[in-house]
Design an enzyme around this catalytic site. Structure first.
Site, PDB file in Angstrom:
ATOM      1  N   GLN A 222       1.489  -1.466   0.153  1.00  0.00           N
ATOM      2  CA  GLN A 222      -0.180   0.027   0.029  1.00  0.00           C
ATOM      3  C   GLN A 222       0.761   1.080  -0.215  1.00  0.00           C
ATOM      4  O   GLN A 222       0.047   2.142   0.354  1.00  0.00           O
ATOM      5  CB  GLN A 222      -0.776  -0.227   0.861  1.00  0.00           C
ATOM      6  CG  GLN A 222      -1.858  -1.228   1.140  1.00  0.00           C
ATOM      7  CD  GLN A 222      -2.837  -1.167   2.806  1.00  0.00           C
ATOM      8  OE1 GLN A 222      -2.760  -2.498   3.129  1.00  0.00           O
ATOM      9  NE2 GLN A 222      -3.128   0.099   2.743  1.00  0.00           N
ATOM     10  N   ARG A 372      -8.275  -1.103   8.230  1.00  0.00           N
ATOM     11  CA  ARG A 372      -9.071  -0.394   7.541  1.00  0.00           C
ATOM     12  C   ARG A 372      -9.280   1.079   8.724  1.00  0.00           C
ATOM     13  O   ARG A 372     -11.248   1.150   8.938  1.00  0.00           O
ATOM     14  CB  ARG A 372     -10.636  -0.709   7.236  1.00  0.00           C
ATOM     15  CG  ARG A 372     -11.436   0.028   6.216  1.00  0.00           C
ATOM     16  CD  ARG A 372     -12.152  -1.055   4.520  1.00  0.00           C
ATOM     17  NE  ARG A 372     -13.278  -0.029   3.905  1.00  0.00           N
ATOM     18  CZ  ARG A 372     -13.833  -0.597   3.694  1.00  0.00           C
ATOM     19  NH1 ARG A 372     -14.380  -1.875   3.302  1.00  0.00           N
ATOM     20  NH2 ARG A 372     -14.583  -0.062   2.326  1.00  0.00           N
ATOM     21  N   CYS A 373      -8.701   1.278   8.918  1.00  0.00           N
ATOM     22  CA  CYS A 373      -8.945   2.214  10.563  1.00  0.00           C
ATOM     23  C   CYS A 373      -7.675   3.484  10.562  1.00  0.00           C
ATOM     24  O   CYS A 373      -6.999   3.218  10.105  1.00  0.00           O
ATOM     25  CB  CYS A 373      -8.995   1.411  11.105  1.00  0.00           C
ATOM     26  SG  CYS A 373      -8.785   2.329  13.018  1.00  0.00           S
ATOM     27  N   GLU A 742     -12.950   4.330   5.090  1.00  0.00           N
ATOM     28  CA  GLU A 742     -13.564   3.232   6.796  1.00  0.00           C
ATOM     29  C   GLU A 742     -14.094   4.063   7.791  1.00  0.00           C
ATOM     30  O   GLU A 742     -14.130   2.765   8.497  1.00  0.00           O
ATOM     31  CB  GLU A 742     -12.051   3.549   7.318  1.00  0.00           C
ATOM     32  CG  GLU A 742     -11.523   4.747   7.433  1.00  0.00           C
ATOM     33  CD  GLU A 742     -10.130   5.170   8.698  1.00  0.00           C
ATOM     34  OE1 GLU A 742      -9.089   4.916   7.437  1.00  0.00           O
ATOM     35  OE2 GLU A 742      -9.820   5.707   9.230  1.00  0.00           O
TER      36      GLU A 742
END
Ligand code: CDP
Length: 788
Positions: A222, A372-373, A742
């Site tokens: 990522q 996802r945070c 998110e």
């Protein structure tokens, strides 16, 4: 926000169909495992069956005797090059391959290099390793006891398993408010270890070109630029300097934070390619991904909330033990070992707060990734939204009313929170009111009362979360010292076509479409004429990558600023072509015209051509711009979710009857993509709320090591999400946009738990830890004497 551009141009606010989908839907994506190079070798990894053991001997003779097995690589081999340990993103150290002992089950112990993927797997089976088991520590609370075995014996002088203590806020003021409080509530909340389970596992193809001395690595990352720098720092001493390293992140099948860390497999593949001069592929299988890659959450929280009997909240106090596994490999901004957990005062106007976190080593894989945070925000939101609900129940006030009473008011923005964050904008009451109207809150409460009288179990849960995304302003945010800016480089070609490159990297979020929409919005080029590229460090400008919903707050802002630089130059060219003064020109989507004479105009396409064929004397040719955007602040998206559950008294099954999600991410680039982000995010919130958890037995054996028992929600379990939105633009973002990727994962679990507790409160249930399995609820019901 009504779109300013036509659907043909496709700027902000249009639900432009995703440019990337034709290739994905037809199976033509190009993922790491699709990269095949001539003469490529394959790597597979031998993993430890023990959670803690001394390695007495590694016998690779049987493996190397298999035709096609070229080598078995061990920690001792890497030690010769000082590559057996590597730094983590949190400045801890992590083994690439162990030399003397293993620290968790499924840890990499050796790697087999072979001419074929299946021969490599046979080689793995044939490697014989003698282990001497050591005492195992899986419980972080026990890890802190004085008699606990010290795990990190590699660290000289380390006498315990404590990694760090971190605290934030005003302890004295908080304690005082607790002493003065009319009412306080306290709860232990465990947020379990979970795994991101992206569709694509991790892997790479490393290719060291001995002739050019250049290393190219296609990898599932990522953050390609940061990885390139880390590789150069780790392997500079063996000749890999940064200009000779190219990281290519091709199509990525979901990241969710799990593809930020550097895993040993990547490093071993690179080392194998450098040593052999051949391309080397390493791709994890599904079980390796689930058992050995970094985990999320694992926070043991004790929270207390203070307030008055009329429902006014005053102070929050939190103590947390953070289980990081055997190393702190979290991908947090350096200054914040507990991420942005200190946004835990949430949407409420509290007077003071104090939070403490202690990081602990255990015999587990590294933890601390931001599933996802935005770095521990889910943990923060879960805590404050549970505590708010607990307080409402404790004082007998409606949960919506208590929230409405304590929300930060629109006129208080920009708002300085009790824990020092400056929230940019918000209108929390509007979002909650819309959610209540959409779901029919008052009627549901009546229905609930009737049902309760009949002995039926129905609950209504609210989560009014505030997020914090867009890391980040360079004064506070860096990873390993690299500031967390992001970048856009935009080039306009003579024929009016555009290539735009970014330091971020989409993993399914649709950047190829939304960034093109920003160019369309700002410069008026139709979205179809804009090609977006990310993920190749040889061509893209340096950026910190995509995670924590930072692409829109940071890289999209860079895109807008770069476009505006191009527009400034385009104005000069237009003035020259129109023989007018720059100040006499006006912009209308896609063209400059002379004020009062709309016919005297030059389109952006005509200007593009002139930039290369007829540019004004004294002005550089070309039409391009770069921007490295350092955001002045983070963005604070928010939302209110309301969940209605019915609980089966016989089985304990929680059925989500309705779930209304109202989100606010400021101005929206692509409403369809945002809705997709929210649908996916809600399902990724449902999973941990009801099903997902990684547990270990006393010996450190993983109990949910495959999808047979690590339960992910499927379409069958997923309810019909009802979504809506309010729009409160960010005042400091050039497009007024906030991140959203998110939000739903962060906000959803608390709404579900709150609904379950609401259904069971009258039976004496104050709290249920996630995942709320049917078995857990069934036991609570039986304990309360309820039979189906
Ligand atoms: O960093 P990441 O891409 O995961 O998260 P994000 O910035 O929240 O963006 C997720 C997707 O939603 C991207 O395609 C964004 O362009 C899009 N988005 C949008 O269209 N409007 C917003 N206000 C926020 C995000």
């Amino acid at each position: 926000m009504a779109p300013k551009t036509s659907p043909e141009i496709g700027g902000m606010g249009h639900s432009v169909k995703r440019k990337e989908d034709p290739r994905f839907l037809r199976g033509l994506g190009n993922y790491v495992d699709d990269v095949n190079l001539p003469g490529m070798l394959y790597l597979d990894i031998v993993r430890s069956p023990y959670a803690h053991a001394t390695i007495k001997n590694i016998d690779s003779s049987k493996a190397t005797a298999i035709p096609g097995v070229l080598a078995v690589i061990t920690g001792k081999d890497l030690e010769k090059y000082n590559l057996h340990w590597m730094p983590t993103l949190m400045s801890d150290t992590q083994m690439v391959l162990p030399v003397d002992k293993v620290m968790y089950q499924a840890q990499e112990v050796a790697a087999v290099l072979a001419t074929d993927r299946y021969i490599a797997a046979d080689g793995v089976e044939a490697v014989e390793i003698d282990y001497d088991p050591l005492p195992v520590v899986v419980d972080p609370k026990k890890a802190l006891l004085p008699d606990a075995p010290v795990l990190r014996t590699d660290k000289k002088d380390k006498k315990d398993n404590h990694i760090w203590h971190w605290e934030w806020g005003n302890r004295e003021a908080t304690d005082q408010l607790f002493s003065d409080a009319e009412v306080t509530v306290k709860e232990d909340i465990y947020i379990p270890r979970i795994h991101v389970s992206s569709i694509e596992t991790c892997g790479c193809v490393a290719h060291f070109d001995k002739v050019r001395g250049k290393l190219t690595v296609w990898m599932t990352t990522q953050a390609p630029h940061a990885i390139r720098t880390v590789f150069a720092l780790v392997a500079g001493h063996v000749g890999l300097s940064e200009e000779k390293i190219q990281i290519i992140s091709p199509d990525i099948g979901g990241g969710f934070g799990g593809k930020v860390p550097v895993y040993p497999g990547y490093v071993i593949a690179v080392a194998a390619s450098v040593l052999t001069g051949k391309p080397v592929k390493w791709i994890e299988d599904r079980m390796e991904n689930l058992q050995a890659d970094s985990f999320a959450r694992d926070y043991h929280i004790t929270a207390e909330l203070a307030g008055k009997k009329d429902g006014t909240l005053t102070a929050l106090r939190i103590k947390t033990i953070a289980d990081h596994g055997y190393t702190d490999a979290a991908a947090n901004p350096s200054k914040f070992p507990a991420g942005l957990f200190h946004v835990c005062t949430g949407s409420y106007d509290l007077k003071a707060a104090h939070v403490e976190v202690d990081g602990v080593y255990t015999n587990k894989p590294p933890g601390g990734i931001a599933y996802r945070c935005s770095f521990r925000v889910t943990e923060a939101v879960h805590t404050i939204e549970r505590m708010t609900d607990l307080m409402a129940h404790e004082i007998g006030m409606d949960a919506a009313e208590l929230r409405m009473k304590n929300f930060i008011k629109p006129e208080q923005f920009p708002y300085k929170s009790a824990l020092d964050w400056e929230y940019d904008s918000g209108n929390y009451a509007a979002a909650l009111q819309l959610a209540m109207d959409r779901i029919g809150y008052a009627e549901l409460r009546k229905e609930q009362a009737e049902k309760r009288a009949r002995g039926e179990l129905m609950g209504i849960g609210i989560s009014s979360f505030t997020e914090i995304v867009g890391a980040g302003p360079s004064k506070h945010f860096d990873i390993l010292g690299i500031k967390m800016f992001d970048s856009a480089e935009i080039r306009v070609h003579p024929t009016g076509k555009v290539i735009a490159r970014f330091g971020t990297k989409s993993q399914g979020q649709g950047h190829e479409t939304t960034y093109a929409q920003i160019v369309a919005e700002e410069l008026g080029f139709p979205v179809d004429s804009v090609l977006v590229e990310e993920g190749d460090t040889d061509t893209a400008p340096y950026g910190l990558g995509t995670y924590a919903s930072r692409s829109t707050p940071v890289a999209a802002a860079a895109c807008a600023v770069a476009c505006r630089k191009i527009k400034d130059k385009a104005r000069k060219i237009a003035a020259y072509l129109l023989e007018a003064h720059e100040d006499d020109l006006e912009w209308e989507v896609g063209k400059f015209f002379v004020k009062g004479s709309p016919d005297r105009a030059k389109t952006i396409q005509e200007i593009s051509l002139a930039a290369y064929t007829n540019h004004p004397p004294g002005l550089e040719a070309g039409l391009e711009a770069v921007n490295y955007y350092d955001p002045p602040n983070l963005t604070y998206p928010f939302g209110s979710y309301i969940c209605v559950v019915d609980i089966d008294k016989g089985t304990g099954e929680v059925k989500i009857r309705r779930f209304v999600a109202v989100d606010d991410c400021g101005n929206i680039i692509n409403p369809m993509i945002v809705e997709g982000q929210i649908h996916g995010g809600l399902t990724m919130g449902l999973g941990p709320a009801l099903y997902e958890e990684i547990q270990y037995d006393e010996s450190g054996n993983i109990l949910q090591g495959s999808f047979m028992n690590y339960l992910l929600p499927t379409a069958v379990e997923t309810p019909n999400w009802e979504t809506d939105k309010t729009c409160t633009p960010s005042p400091h973002h050039p497009l007024g946009a906030k991140g959203v990727g998110e939000s739903a994962t962060v906000g959803a679990p608390a709404a579900i738990v709150n609904a379950v507790v609401d259904a069971l409160w009258h039976l004496g249930v104050r709290h249920v830890d996630i995942p709320i399995t049917s078995a857990k609820v069934w036991k609570l019901l039986r304990a309360a004497g309820v039979r189906g």
